[in-house]
Enzyme design. Structure first.
Site: not given
Ligand code: ACO
Length: 458
Positions: A376, A278, A319
């Site tokens: 971010d 987050h 996201h």
């Molecule tokens: N790098 C690589 N793979 C990713 C990433 C990433 N940054 N984000 C998601 N994925 C992949 C996951 O492994 C998953 O793959 P799968 O379907 O094969 O298992 C798929 O994409 C979906 O990911 P989820 O984690 O299920 O998506 P969710 O909607 O739950 O999570 C989140 C969203 C937490 C933002 C995620 O994309 C992440 O961890 N990003 C990196 C951290 C980040 O930048 N956070 C800031 C968000 S913005 C904010 O809060 C202000």
């Protein structure tokens, strides 16, 4: 518009949806309620009573937990509206104080209301002197977010006249206090780590100018505000001010639903924001860019992010809601270019970030999963250029988001449908079994079972 004219939240029943259980037979009809814009919802509140089944939705991917009239996101279009106003317009034309007023009170203020609001916020910028000494209980090496969680929670021990959530005047006072004091609290956390004295807020300065002066001034010299930096901070705060039912806002609503005092609720929001998935992502992005170090290593890190056996993710990418682009990221990228140029800062991490973005955006893995840079991804480069250490980034986010948390907290409190937040579960554990005496239990090797429990295995 005055604060009493906040639009009423209405959700009309416009249709019905049927849930059909195939094998054991059963059919339940649920109301469908209309959104003013965006997806309608199936109202399942009576579902358990009628069917004796729960619905299952870990992470709330399909569940609306409340009605809200504050912020709207269209993840497909990459649209973000605060009370109907597009974020791009607010970032370009508005300022943070106006945005706070808009989020709290439902509309942009006129000239007089704006001035009155600024004066009101300014009257609460100082911290109780005893709170300043409270900082001394922390290690100098404490993470600023740890201090923020502690000090904001501690406000409830200092401001007893604004903890009664049933008194509208106290709710207002608590909200104005927190918006006003958050820059002071964060700046003191920063200065404490450096061993610098705590300056007082200066109310002739704007919100972001005051934040800068409290962070960077030294008592031995005059402090000159750089308007480019002040503008960049103001824009950063606008872009982070609200984002509907994200993890930290939902945490604030959940904490508030039990009747906890507003300071405790906002402290819980800061806790939730801290995580790298987050708000902690802005800090994690810069750490990641530092680790990548050189363009030639990008491929290796992109591969790591795609490798499921590796816990590494590209920080600042992806996201839950945006599946096309994050409109805040675009403004943030332009802002990062602007600030680096006008400050004459040559940060190689900007080049690295742009290259990483280009490579990831062309990669089938990221395309298929709709992973784009989020807010971010570029914000850390801006904050770093203006001289903030990495561990202050999420605290800056918390300052901006405080008004969003407060707007949702108030909306939740007066919602006639509001109940204590209490999710259900799909229980998959042991069924009932009888207690056995200690000398009759099987041979469980304690050390081994403890480490297995804490491992990644379920
Ligand atoms: N790098 C690589 N793979 C990713 C990433 C990433 N940054 N984000 C998601 N994925 C992949 C996951 O492994 C998953 O793959 P799968 O379907 O094969 O298992 C798929 O994409 C979906 O990911 P989820 O984690 O299920 O998506 P969710 O909607 O739950 O999570 C989140 C969203 C937490 C933002 C995620 O994309 C992440 O961890 N990003 C990196 C951290 C980040 O930048 N956070 C800031 C968000 S913005 C904010 O809060 C202000």
């Amino acid at each position: 518009m005055t604060k009493n004219d906040t639009p009423k939240l209405e959700s009309k029943v416009v249709d019905a949806a049927t849930i059909d259980r195939k094998k054991t037979k059963g059919q339940w009809e649920m109301d469908v309620r209309a959104a003013s814009v965006g997806p309608d919802v199936v109202d399942i509140r009576k579902f358990y009573g009628q069917s004796k089944m729960f619905t299952y939705d870990p992470g709330f991917t399909s569940t609306a937990s409340c009605t809200s009239a504050i912020t709207y996101i269209d993840g497909g279009k990459g649209e973000l509206l605060y009370r109907g106003y597009p974020i791009e317009q607010l970032a370009e034309k508005s300022d943070y104080m106006e945005t706070c007023y808009l989020l709290l009170y439902g509309d942009l203020p006129n000239k007089e209301s704006k001035q009155a609001f600024i004066s009101e916020i300014n009257s609460h910028t100082m911290l109780h002197e005893q709170l300043s000494t409270f900082y001394r209980g922390f290690m100098r090496s404490a993470h600023p977010m740890a201090i923020m969680v502690g000090v904001v929670g501690a406000l409830s021990a200092f401001y007893h006249d604004s903890t009664d959530i049933n008194d509208p005047a106290q709710r207002q006072l608590a909200a104005h206090r927190m918006i006003a004091k958050m820059p002071t609290i964060a700046a003191y956390a920063y200065r404490y780590s450096l061993g610098l004295p705590f300056p007082q807020p200066q109310n002739d300065l704007s919100y972001s100018e005051n934040l800068m002066q409290m962070m960077f001034s030294v008592p031995t010299e005059d402090y000159e505000i750089n308007p480019v930096i002040a503008k960049a901070i103001d824009r950063f705060l606008i872009l982070h001010a609200d984002h509907e039912q994200n993890a930290s806002t939902s945490t604030v609503r959940l904490a508030g639903s039990s009747g906890a005092n507003p300071f405790a609720c906002i402290s819980s929001g800061i806790t939730s924001l801290w995580g790298p998935a987050h708000g902690g992502a802005n800090e994690a992005v810069l750490k990641m860019l530092d680790e990548i170090g050189d363009k030639k290593n990008i491929g290796k890190y992109v591969d790591k992010a795609k490798d499921k056996s590796d816990n590494f993710r590209l920080m600042g990418f992806g996201h839950r809601v945006y599946k096309n682009f994050d409109p805040r990221a675009q403004v943030m990228r332009d802002s990062a270019h602007e600030i680096l140029e006008s400050l004459g800062v040559n940060d190689p991490r900007m080049e690295l970030a742009m290259e990483l973005e280009q490579i990831a955006l062309k990669d089938p893995y990221f395309i298929e999963k709709n992973l784009y840079p989020n807010v971010d991804f570029y914000s850390g480069i801006i904050l770093s250029a203006i001289g903030l250490p990495t561990n202050m980034f999420t605290a800056m986010f918390a300052i901006g988001r405080t008004v969003g948390w407060l707007s949702h907290w108030k909306e939740m409190l007066v919602d006639p449908d509001q109940k204590i937040g209490r999710p259900r579960q799909l229980y998959v554990g042991e069924t009932r079994r009888d207690y056995t005496a200690v000398n009759k239990r099987g041979g469980r090797k304690d050390g081994a079972s403890w480490s297995r429990f804490w491992s990644n295995k379920r």
